[in-house]
Enzyme design. Sequence first.
Site, PDB file in Angstrom:
ATOM      1  N   LYS A 126       0.058   4.252  -0.253  1.00 55.38           N
ATOM      2  CA  LYS A 126      -0.611   5.426   0.339  1.00 55.38           C
ATOM      3  C   LYS A 126      -0.434   6.659  -0.573  1.00 55.38           C
ATOM      4  CE  LYS A 126       0.260   3.402   4.806  1.00 55.38           C
ATOM      5  NZ  LYS A 126       0.098   3.508   6.240  1.00 55.38           N
ATOM      6  N   GLU A 138      -6.889   4.350   7.808  1.00 55.81           N
ATOM      7  CA  GLU A 138      -6.726   5.786   7.552  1.00 55.81           C
ATOM      8  C   GLU A 138      -7.979   6.364   6.899  1.00 55.81           C
ATOM      9  OE1 GLU A 138      -2.988   5.432   5.500  1.00 55.81           O
ATOM     10  OE2 GLU A 138      -2.066   4.809   7.388  1.00 55.81           O
ATOM     11  N   ASN A 146       0.861  -1.177   0.000  1.00 50.79           N
ATOM     12  CA  ASN A 146       0.000   0.000   0.000  1.00 50.79           C
ATOM     13  C   ASN A 146       0.900   1.231   0.000  1.00 50.79           C
ATOM     14  OD1 ASN A 146      -1.825   2.033   0.500  1.00 50.79           O
ATOM     15  ND2 ASN A 146      -2.246   1.428   2.621  1.00 50.79           N
ATOM     16  N   GLY A 169       2.283   2.140  10.605  1.00 50.53           N
ATOM     17  CA  GLY A 169       3.159   3.288  10.427  1.00 50.53           C
ATOM     18  C   GLY A 169       3.862   3.739  11.700  1.00 50.53           C
ATOM     19  N   SER A 198       3.459  -2.295  10.279  1.00 51.33           N
ATOM     20  CA  SER A 198       4.917  -2.263  10.434  1.00 51.33           C
ATOM     21  C   SER A 198       5.575  -3.610  10.139  1.00 51.33           C
ATOM     22  CB  SER A 198       5.307  -1.757  11.830  1.00 51.33           C
ATOM     23  OG  SER A 198       4.805  -0.436  12.023  1.00 51.33           O
ATOM     24  N   HIS A 255      -9.467   0.842   4.710  1.00 52.98           N
ATOM     25  CA  HIS A 255      -8.200   1.036   5.428  1.00 52.98           C
ATOM     26  C   HIS A 255      -8.441   1.938   6.640  1.00 52.98           C
ATOM     27  CE1 HIS A 255      -4.103   2.310   6.310  1.00 52.98           C
ATOM     28  NE2 HIS A 255      -3.718   1.225   5.674  1.00 52.98           N
TER      29      HIS A 255
HETATM   30  C1  PEP Z   1      -0.728  -0.086   5.843  1.00 52.29           C
HETATM   31  O1  PEP Z   1      -0.756   1.041   5.383  1.00 52.29           O
HETATM   32  O2  PEP Z   1      -1.654  -0.854   5.568  1.00 52.29           O
HETATM   33  C2  PEP Z   1       0.385  -0.485   6.711  1.00 52.29           C
HETATM   34  C3  PEP Z   1       0.355  -1.651   7.281  1.00 52.29           C
HETATM   35  O3  PEP Z   1       1.391   0.438   6.868  1.00 52.29           O
HETATM   36  P1  PEP Z   1       2.832   0.162   7.591  1.00 52.29           P
HETATM   37  O4  PEP Z   1       3.372  -1.124   7.004  1.00 52.29           O
HETATM   38  O5  PEP Z   1       3.659   1.350   7.238  1.00 52.29           O
HETATM   39  O6  PEP Z   1       2.572   0.013   9.042  1.00 52.29           O
END
Ligand code: PEP
Length: 253
Positions: A11, A97, A9, A173, A213, A95
Site C-alpha cells: 500500500k 481501496e 501489498n 486491515g 487480515s 483493490h
Molecule cells: C490488502 O491490502 O489487500 C489486505 C488484504 O490487507 P490486510 O492484510 O492488511 O488486511
Amino acid sequence: MRRFFIAGNWKMNKTGAEAVELAKALKDKVDGIDKVDIAICPPFTALVSTSEIIKNSNVQLGAQNVYWEDQGAFTGEISVPMLINAGCQYVIIGHSERRQFFGETNQTVGKKLQKVLDSTLNPIFCVGETLNERQSGITEKIVQQQITEALNGIPKENVSRITIAYEPVWAIGTGVTATPEQAQDVHAFIRNLLTDLYDSKAASEIRIQYGGSMNAANAEELLKKPDIDGGLIGGAALKADSFAEIIKTANSL
Ligand code: PEP
C-alpha cells in the site's frame, strides 16, 4: 496442480530506503523456497530500487495499480510499459481501496485487465463484498457482478494468467479474518462461476488468493482449504518476519 501464490501489498507505505531494507530482509528469509510463487508490491517510487534487490531471486515484483493507456496527458498515472520497464511481473487491479476511495468501477477494472493481458504483465484482480453486502446476504451476487462485468470480453486463452484475490472488504486491515469456511465458500463459488463463464480447465488453472487480515497465525487453516491458492497480504507483509512465516507455511503444505 496450482502453485501457491503469496503476494504482499505494501500500500502507501515505505520510503525508498525502507523499501530496499524490507526487500533485502525478505529475500534472505525466503531464500531456497521453491514451492510457492512470491511477490512484493511496493509503491511506484520503490519499484526500480526493489527490483534491483530481488533480481535473480525467488521474489517477484508487482505494482499496485496501472492505467490503460500507454502514454500521454494522464497526469499522475502509470502505464503498463512503464511497469514492465521498472521490472514488474504483476500488477494489482481493482483493490477495494481503489474502488472505495478513487472511484474505480467494474468497467474501469475491466479496461485495465484487458490492457494488462495484452502485455507480459500478470494481473491480480481483486473482488469482495462490504460488510453491509454480506449482512444483506448478497455476497455471491456482488462477487459475481464484479467478475462477470470485469471479465467481459476477455478470451479463454488469457484468463488463466489472472490471479483473482477474494478480499472481503470488512476483513481488510481490520484484524477480522473471514473464517476458513467463509472464505472457502466464496472461493468455490468463484471457481464454479469461472467454469460457467469459460470451462472447467480454465477454472481449475486460475489461482484464487484470499486477502483480509491474513497473518502468520491464521494462514495455515486458510491455505489448507482446497480452493484457496495463496494470499494477498497487507499489514503482515510490512515485516519480513511475518510475511516470510506465511510463505513458509504455504511451502510446507
Ligand atoms: C490488502 O491490502 O489487500 C489486505 C488484504 O490487507 P490486510 O492484510 O492488511 O488486511
